[in-house]
Structure formats: structure tokens, C-alpha cells
Design an enzyme around this catalytic site. Sequence first.
Site, PDB file in Angstrom:
ATOM      1  N   HIS A 197       0.839  -1.207   0.000  1.00  0.00           N
ATOM      2  CA  HIS A 197       0.000   0.000   0.000  1.00  0.00           C
ATOM      3  C   HIS A 197       0.874   1.257   0.000  1.00  0.00           C
ATOM      4  CE1 HIS A 197      -3.015  -2.637   2.385  1.00  0.00           C
ATOM      5  NE2 HIS A 197      -3.562  -2.436   1.199  1.00  0.00           N
ATOM      6  N   LYS A 230     -17.746  -6.109   8.931  1.00  0.00           N
ATOM      7  CA  LYS A 230     -16.532  -6.927   8.999  1.00  0.00           C
ATOM      8  C   LYS A 230     -15.908  -6.767  10.376  1.00  0.00           C
ATOM      9  CE  LYS A 230     -14.355  -7.411   4.443  1.00  0.00           C
ATOM     10  NZ  LYS A 230     -13.198  -6.934   3.686  1.00  0.00           N
ATOM     11  N   SER A 257      -2.788  -7.515   3.329  1.00  0.00           N
ATOM     12  CA  SER A 257      -2.997  -7.380   4.774  1.00  0.00           C
ATOM     13  C   SER A 257      -3.309  -8.744   5.379  1.00  0.00           C
ATOM     14  CB  SER A 257      -4.162  -6.425   5.059  1.00  0.00           C
ATOM     15  OG  SER A 257      -3.896  -5.164   4.514  1.00  0.00           O
TER      16      SER A 257
HETATM   17  O1  PNS Z   1      -8.645  -2.876   0.779  1.00  0.00           O
HETATM   18  P1  PNS Z   1      -9.896  -3.472   0.181  1.00  0.00           P
HETATM   19  O2  PNS Z   1     -10.659  -4.258   1.234  1.00  0.00           O
HETATM   20  O3  PNS Z   1      -9.615  -4.262  -1.045  1.00  0.00           O
HETATM   21  O4  PNS Z   1     -10.821  -2.214  -0.252  1.00  0.00           O
HETATM   22  C1  PNS Z   1     -12.086  -2.401  -0.851  1.00  0.00           C
HETATM   23  C2  PNS Z   1     -12.885  -1.085  -0.881  1.00  0.00           C
HETATM   24  C3  PNS Z   1     -12.924  -0.473   0.510  1.00  0.00           C
HETATM   25  C4  PNS Z   1     -12.230  -0.116  -1.829  1.00  0.00           C
HETATM   26  C5  PNS Z   1     -14.322  -1.424  -1.393  1.00  0.00           C
HETATM   27  O5  PNS Z   1     -14.807  -2.543  -0.732  1.00  0.00           O
HETATM   28  C6  PNS Z   1     -15.297  -0.277  -1.183  1.00  0.00           C
HETATM   29  O6  PNS Z   1     -15.207   0.746  -1.811  1.00  0.00           O
HETATM   30  N1  PNS Z   1     -16.249  -0.471  -0.240  1.00  0.00           N
HETATM   31  C7  PNS Z   1     -17.226   0.536   0.110  1.00  0.00           C
HETATM   32  C8  PNS Z   1     -18.634   0.043  -0.199  1.00  0.00           C
HETATM   33  C9  PNS Z   1     -18.971   0.250  -1.650  1.00  0.00           C
HETATM   34  O7  PNS Z   1     -18.955   1.355  -2.156  1.00  0.00           O
HETATM   35  N2  PNS Z   1     -19.315  -0.853  -2.367  1.00  0.00           N
HETATM   36  C10 PNS Z   1     -19.747  -0.786  -3.749  1.00  0.00           C
HETATM   37  C11 PNS Z   1     -18.629  -0.852  -4.729  1.00  0.00           C
HETATM   38  S1  PNS Z   1     -17.832  -2.371  -4.633  1.00  0.00           S
END
Ligand code: PNS
Length: 163
Positions: free
Chosen positions: A16, A40, A127
Site C-alpha cells: 500500500h 466486517k 494485509s
Molecule cells: O482494501 P480493500 O478491502 O480491497 O478495499 C475495498 C474497498 C474499501 C475499496 C471497497 O470494498 C469499497 O469501496 N467499499 C465501500 C462500499 C462500496 O462502495 N461498495 C460498492 C462498490 S464495490
Amino acid sequence: MKVIYPGSFDPVTNGHLDIIKRASENFDEVIVAILDNKSKKPLFNVKERKYMLKESVKDLDNVEIDSFSGLLVEYVKKSDTNVVLRGLRVVSDYENEMRNALANKSLDNNIETLFMVSKAEYTFLSSSIVKEIASFHGNVEELVPKVVNENLKEKYKNTYLED
Ligand code: PNS
């Protein structure tokens, strides 16, 4: 250009950090947005994740750490940019990332997702892998910022291998 780099960052890894550093060199401003996902069960709460990220990027003047809950598009709408940045490590990432980018685009046609390819040395790094190694008291010194290594040791200090 200002970009939003969203993620769980539970915890931030050197992978990251590499994306954040390269983004800070290539964009005017980078907002690292930590998802506060109530459904989560993270290892580190948002306050802890924020602290570790802030410590890790303290030398980068154009990087800010923030958090959000709910939909990413709603968070982006409230900001003064429409650009989201995500890192790509391996082909399997591509599938998920395409799905997310298209879902976000269907929710808000104005949103643009940019991808930055990870350095080859970080393609295996996540992670989850870091937590798995640290939970068995393995050495993750080379994989995470110093502050994360210390916090992982603290988290797992009372867990024993025979448990
Ligand atoms: O580090 P990660 O867990 O791969 O990040 C994923 C993230 C946080 C970018 C994604 O899950 C997200 O944007 N979640 C917020 C909810 C959302 O908008 N969901 C709809 C699009 S997938």
C-alpha cells in the site's frame, strides 16, 4: 489532480505504502480513505488503522488520511474530486477491481477509477497474509512499516502457538 485511494488497510502494508508514495509523486494530492466496515470484524479499529497510516506517511506532504463508511461513491461525491485510485497486483485482483469500478460507475457515471500496477516484489503481499504470518509469530518486518510491525506484535503477544 487529486485522487482518493480507498481501502480497508487492516493494516497498511509496504505494498500500500509503495502505491501511496508513487501516487504522491504523480498526483497533486492523495486522500487515503479507510473503509469503516461495520459488518466486517477488523483486527485493528479505524482509530488504530488511521494512526498507523498517519505515522507511515508523515514525510509525504500531499497525503491525507481519512475514513468513510457506506458507499465509496457517496464519499467521493462529497469530496472535490471524482478520481479513485486502486492498486493492481495479480490477475485475480483485476477481476474484482473491474467489478468494483463498474459497480461504482453504474452508481455514479462521473466517477473515474485509475489503476496503478504494484511493484513486482509486492505482488504476493496483502494485509491478510501479513496477519496470518504475524498471528503465528512469523517475521513481517520486511512487509510492513515499523509502526505496523510493533502494533502486530502487541496484538498477538498473548497468543501462543500451541493455543
Ligand atoms: O482494501 P480493500 O478491502 O480491497 O478495499 C475495498 C474497498 C474499501 C475499496 C471497497 O470494498 C469499497 O469501496 N467499499 C465501500 C462500499 C462500496 O462502495 N461498495 C460498492 C462498490 S464495490
